[in-house]
Design a protein around this motif. Structure first.
Motif, PDB file in Angstrom:
ATOM      1  N   ASN A  77       0.863  -1.170   0.000  1.00 19.55           N
ATOM      2  CA  ASN A  77       0.000   0.000   0.000  1.00 19.55           C
ATOM      3  C   ASN A  77       0.909   1.232   0.000  1.00 19.55           C
ATOM      4  O   ASN A  77       1.439   1.636   1.033  1.00 19.55           O
ATOM      5  CB  ASN A  77      -0.913  -0.025   1.230  1.00 19.55           C
ATOM      6  CG  ASN A  77      -2.041   0.961   1.113  1.00 19.55           C
ATOM      7  OD1 ASN A  77      -1.942   1.934   0.371  1.00 19.55           O
ATOM      8  ND2 ASN A  77      -3.102   0.716   1.851  1.00 19.55           N
ATOM      9  N   ASP A  78       1.102   1.833  -1.155  1.00 19.98           N
ATOM     10  CA  ASP A  78       2.032   2.950  -1.306  1.00 19.98           C
ATOM     11  C   ASP A  78       1.650   4.186  -0.488  1.00 19.98           C
ATOM     12  O   ASP A  78       2.543   4.825   0.092  1.00 19.98           O
ATOM     13  CB  ASP A  78       2.187   3.307  -2.784  1.00 19.98           C
ATOM     14  CG  ASP A  78       2.935   2.205  -3.533  1.00 19.98           C
ATOM     15  OD1 ASP A  78       3.810   1.570  -2.901  1.00 19.98           O
ATOM     16  OD2 ASP A  78       2.645   1.980  -4.722  1.00 19.98           O
ATOM     17  N   PRO A  79       0.375   4.582  -0.419  1.00 20.49           N
ATOM     18  CA  PRO A  79       0.072   5.770   0.399  1.00 20.49           C
ATOM     19  C   PRO A  79       0.438   5.575   1.878  1.00 20.49           C
ATOM     20  O   PRO A  79       0.950   6.493   2.529  1.00 20.49           O
ATOM     21  CB  PRO A  79      -1.435   5.954   0.234  1.00 20.49           C
ATOM     22  CG  PRO A  79      -1.798   5.223  -1.000  1.00 20.49           C
ATOM     23  CD  PRO A  79      -0.805   4.136  -1.159  1.00 20.49           C
ATOM     24  N   MET A 128       3.311   7.683   4.155  1.00 20.45           N
ATOM     25  CA  MET A 128       3.009   8.311   5.447  1.00 20.45           C
ATOM     26  C   MET A 128       3.939   7.789   6.533  1.00 20.45           C
ATOM     27  O   MET A 128       4.345   8.538   7.430  1.00 20.45           O
ATOM     28  CB  MET A 128       1.549   8.047   5.838  1.00 20.45           C
ATOM     29  CG  MET A 128       0.551   8.895   5.081  1.00 20.45           C
ATOM     30  SD  MET A 128      -1.078   8.712   5.755  1.00 20.45           S
ATOM     31  CE  MET A 128      -1.778   7.565   4.593  1.00 20.45           C
ATOM     32  N   LEU A 129       4.308   6.514   6.476  1.00 17.10           N
ATOM     33  CA  LEU A 129       5.217   5.949   7.472  1.00 17.10           C
ATOM     34  C   LEU A 129       6.604   6.556   7.375  1.00 17.10           C
ATOM     35  O   LEU A 129       7.311   6.683   8.378  1.00 17.10           O
ATOM     36  CB  LEU A 129       5.313   4.428   7.296  1.00 17.10           C
ATOM     37  CG  LEU A 129       4.245   3.613   7.997  1.00 17.10           C
ATOM     38  CD1 LEU A 129       4.380   2.146   7.638  1.00 17.10           C
ATOM     39  CD2 LEU A 129       4.301   3.797   9.490  1.00 17.10           C
TER      40      LEU A 129
END
Length: 176
Positions: free
Chosen positions: A55-57, A61-62
């Motif tokens: 999950n790229d988004p 964020m991480l």
């Protein structure tokens, strides 16, 4: 007479029992309430596939998160040091020996009282309130004046009163 009343009530209670039972059985039963919709109406997701997918988004964020960690052991050591550094004062009063399972205490932190000292303070204030004022007690035992005021207002030591016998001629129970 009571057995007569019981017989009459039994006869009345059992009157036409069979017809009443058939009437209840033949009544239409109420419809059951509709059940809550189950998860069958929701789309089924295979959780194993979702876990393994990238999950790229979320990954972007991480990358923005920065975690700073400190060793909590040093904080515990600091708390122990501050506890050891608290000022202590010697006891003014104590009971001889080891009464009531209380271990021998030689000193207490400033701002605190032992049980024996608290009872002594309250008793002194009760007997001589003009001599043992709240200010004097606060100064003597290194206490907060507000705490001493609350102590003298809300805690009252026991009042023991011994009444003398009226006469020697009191009646006694004889063992016979």
């Amino acid at each position: 007479m009571s057995t007569m009343g019981a017989r009459i009530t039994r006869v009345i209670a059992n009157f036409n029992v069979e017809n009443r039972a058939h009437r209840e059985i033949s009544k239409l039963k109420p419809r059951a309430a509709p059940r809550h919709q189950t998860s069958a109406s929701f789309p089924q997701h295979n959780t194993a596939d979702n876990i393994n997918q990238r999950n790229d988004p979320l990954l972007s964020m991480l990358k923005d998160v920065y975690v700073e960690s400190e060793n909590p052991a040093s904080q515990v050591a600091m708390l122990k040091k501050t506890e050891q550094e608290t000022e202590r004062r010697l006891l003014k009063f104590s009971l001889p020996g080891d009464p009531y399972g209380i271990c021998n205490i030689a000193d207490v932190p400033k701002g605190k009282l032992s049980l024996v000292e608290a009872l002594t303070v309250l008793n002194n204030h009760k007997r001589m309130p003009k001599t043992w004022t709240t200010e004097k007690m606060a100064k003597e035992y290194a206490l907060d004046p507000r705490d001493v005021k609350a102590l003298t207002d809300f805690f009252i030591p026991f009042d023991v009163k011994i009444f003398p016998a009226k006469s020697v001629e009191n009646k006694q129970i004889n063992d016979s």
